[in-house]
Write a protein that holds these residues in place. Structure first.
Motif, PDB file in Angstrom:
ATOM      1  N   VAL A 232      63.561  -9.598  57.223  1.00 59.93           N
ATOM      2  CA  VAL A 232      63.270  -8.881  58.462  1.00 59.93           C
ATOM      3  C   VAL A 232      62.177  -9.566  59.262  1.00 59.93           C
ATOM      4  O   VAL A 232      61.312 -10.263  58.709  1.00 59.93           O
ATOM      5  CB  VAL A 232      62.896  -7.411  58.194  1.00 59.93           C
ATOM      6  N   ARG A 233      62.211  -9.323  60.576  1.00 58.99           N
ATOM      7  CA  ARG A 233      61.279  -9.996  61.483  1.00 58.99           C
ATOM      8  C   ARG A 233      59.945  -9.294  61.593  1.00 58.99           C
ATOM      9  O   ARG A 233      58.936  -9.929  61.917  1.00 58.99           O
ATOM     10  CB  ARG A 233      61.910 -10.087  62.879  1.00 58.99           C
ATOM     11  N   ASN A 234      59.909  -7.989  61.362  1.00 55.82           N
ATOM     12  CA  ASN A 234      58.682  -7.233  61.610  1.00 55.82           C
ATOM     13  C   ASN A 234      57.858  -6.972  60.353  1.00 55.82           C
ATOM     14  O   ASN A 234      56.924  -6.183  60.378  1.00 55.82           O
ATOM     15  CB  ASN A 234      59.017  -5.901  62.295  1.00 55.82           C
ATOM     16  N   VAL A 235      58.221  -7.611  59.253  1.00 57.36           N
ATOM     17  CA  VAL A 235      57.410  -7.576  58.035  1.00 57.36           C
ATOM     18  C   VAL A 235      57.086  -9.011  57.665  1.00 57.36           C
ATOM     19  O   VAL A 235      57.989  -9.841  57.492  1.00 57.36           O
ATOM     20  CB  VAL A 235      58.131  -6.866  56.873  1.00 57.36           C
ATOM     21  N   ALA A 236      55.812  -9.314  57.539  1.00 58.73           N
ATOM     22  CA  ALA A 236      55.397 -10.700  57.327  1.00 58.73           C
ATOM     23  C   ALA A 236      55.788 -11.200  55.937  1.00 58.73           C
ATOM     24  O   ALA A 236      55.718 -10.453  54.954  1.00 58.73           O
ATOM     25  CB  ALA A 236      53.889 -10.830  57.506  1.00 58.73           C
ATOM     26  N   GLY A 237      56.214 -12.448  55.873  1.00 59.31           N
ATOM     27  CA  GLY A 237      56.436 -13.117  54.599  1.00 59.31           C
ATOM     28  C   GLY A 237      57.692 -12.675  53.872  1.00 59.31           C
ATOM     29  O   GLY A 237      58.639 -12.158  54.460  1.00 59.31           O
TER      30      GLY A 237
END
Length: 287
Positions: A232-237
């Protein structure tokens, strides 16, 4: 169980910008979009993936947001994108389980309809009988799991994103093993990761769903850690952890991808759909 449907068939060919061909078929409920690889050869059977929208969703949403259509040529499979029926409020749904989402008790036989749709496509195109797969989001995930229960003779593997199984597994035991992948966000407030109620219907947790299928598939009940993924794009790493229940003899699996911090509708990056398609196509029926 035998399912009978009027199978008036219409085929409409439309060229698309990615190269694959779009046709429509009608298994008794109106036209359904089917995407065929550009270089389709009737002498070379290819896999079939049926992608199911969520409650209040539509085939158009699946086509727009899941980015599956460009993969038809790249991965060489047929893609079918049907619509559920509408309730009195105009909301499309699949009659999957008591929890989701025949809220008005219409009793529509989506299980029979979807099987008839698969069988209709098989009469028109060379479908690999060992590589028929379902995938779906939310209500579509519930429905994909129901299809695995009731049509395990036909289906090789399914993926459920933010869906869940029947509450009591013993009442819905499949006749054959089916590979299952459950993908679920821990911050999902609609179909909760730890289980709960949707309206008045109860559903099991993501882990319980996967463990039900681990039992059906006679897997070892101690799962293997499968590493991490960035989906996912909105959770880092690396946001996703993988647990896999395996049957070493039959190679059947029941797998859980937990997306930490993700909601009911995760903002997936471009790796998600190719990963799901690869997972489905690599989990075929075995002799």
């Amino acid at each position: 169980m035998r399912y009978l449907y009027c199978t008036l068939v219409f085929l409409v060919f439309v060229s698309t910008s990615w190269g694959e061909t779009k046709v429509t078929v009608d298994a008794g409920r109106g036209e359904v979009a089917v995407y065929i690889p550009e270089d389709y050869n009737k002498e070379k059977p290819v896999p079939l993936i049926v992608a199911l929208h969520g409650f209040t969703g539509s085939s158009e949403i699946v086509e727009k947001h899941w980015r599956m259509i460009p993969l038809v040529d790249e991965k060489q499979f047929i893609l079918c994108v049907p619509d559920g029926t509408k309730n009195s409020k105009g909301q499309r749904f699949w009659n999957a389980t008591k929890a989701c989402c025949d809220l008005e008790n219409d009793g529509v036989d989506d299980s029979g309809y979807l099987r008839s749709l698969v069988e209709l496509i098989e009469t028109k195109y060379a479908v690999d009988p060992k590589s028929i797969h379902f995938m779906g989001h939310s209500n579509g995930g519930f429905m994909s799991l129901r299809m695995a229960c009731e049509h395990s003779d036909k289906i090789a593997s399914v993926q459920s994103l933010a869906g869940a199984m029947f509450l009591i597994a013993e009442d819905h035991k499949p006749s054959e093993a089916v590979h299952v992948l459950q993908v679920h966000g821990t911050a999902d407030k609609i179909i909760k990761y730890d289980g709960g109620f949707f309206r008045e219907g109860q559903y099991p947790s993501a882990r319980e769903t996967v463990e039900m299928w681990a039992g059906f598939n006679q897997c070892k009940m101690v799962p293997e850690q499968g590493g991490t993924l960035d989906l996912v794009r909105n959770v880092a790493g690396e946001d996703t952890t993988v647990l896999c229940y395996k049957n070493d003899e039959t190679k059947k699996v029941s797998e859980l991808w937990t997306i930490h911090g993700a909601s009911h509708g995760p903002r997936f990056n471009h790796s998600y759909s190719p990963r799901i398609v690869d997972w489905l196509l690599s989990h075929r029926k075995t002799d």
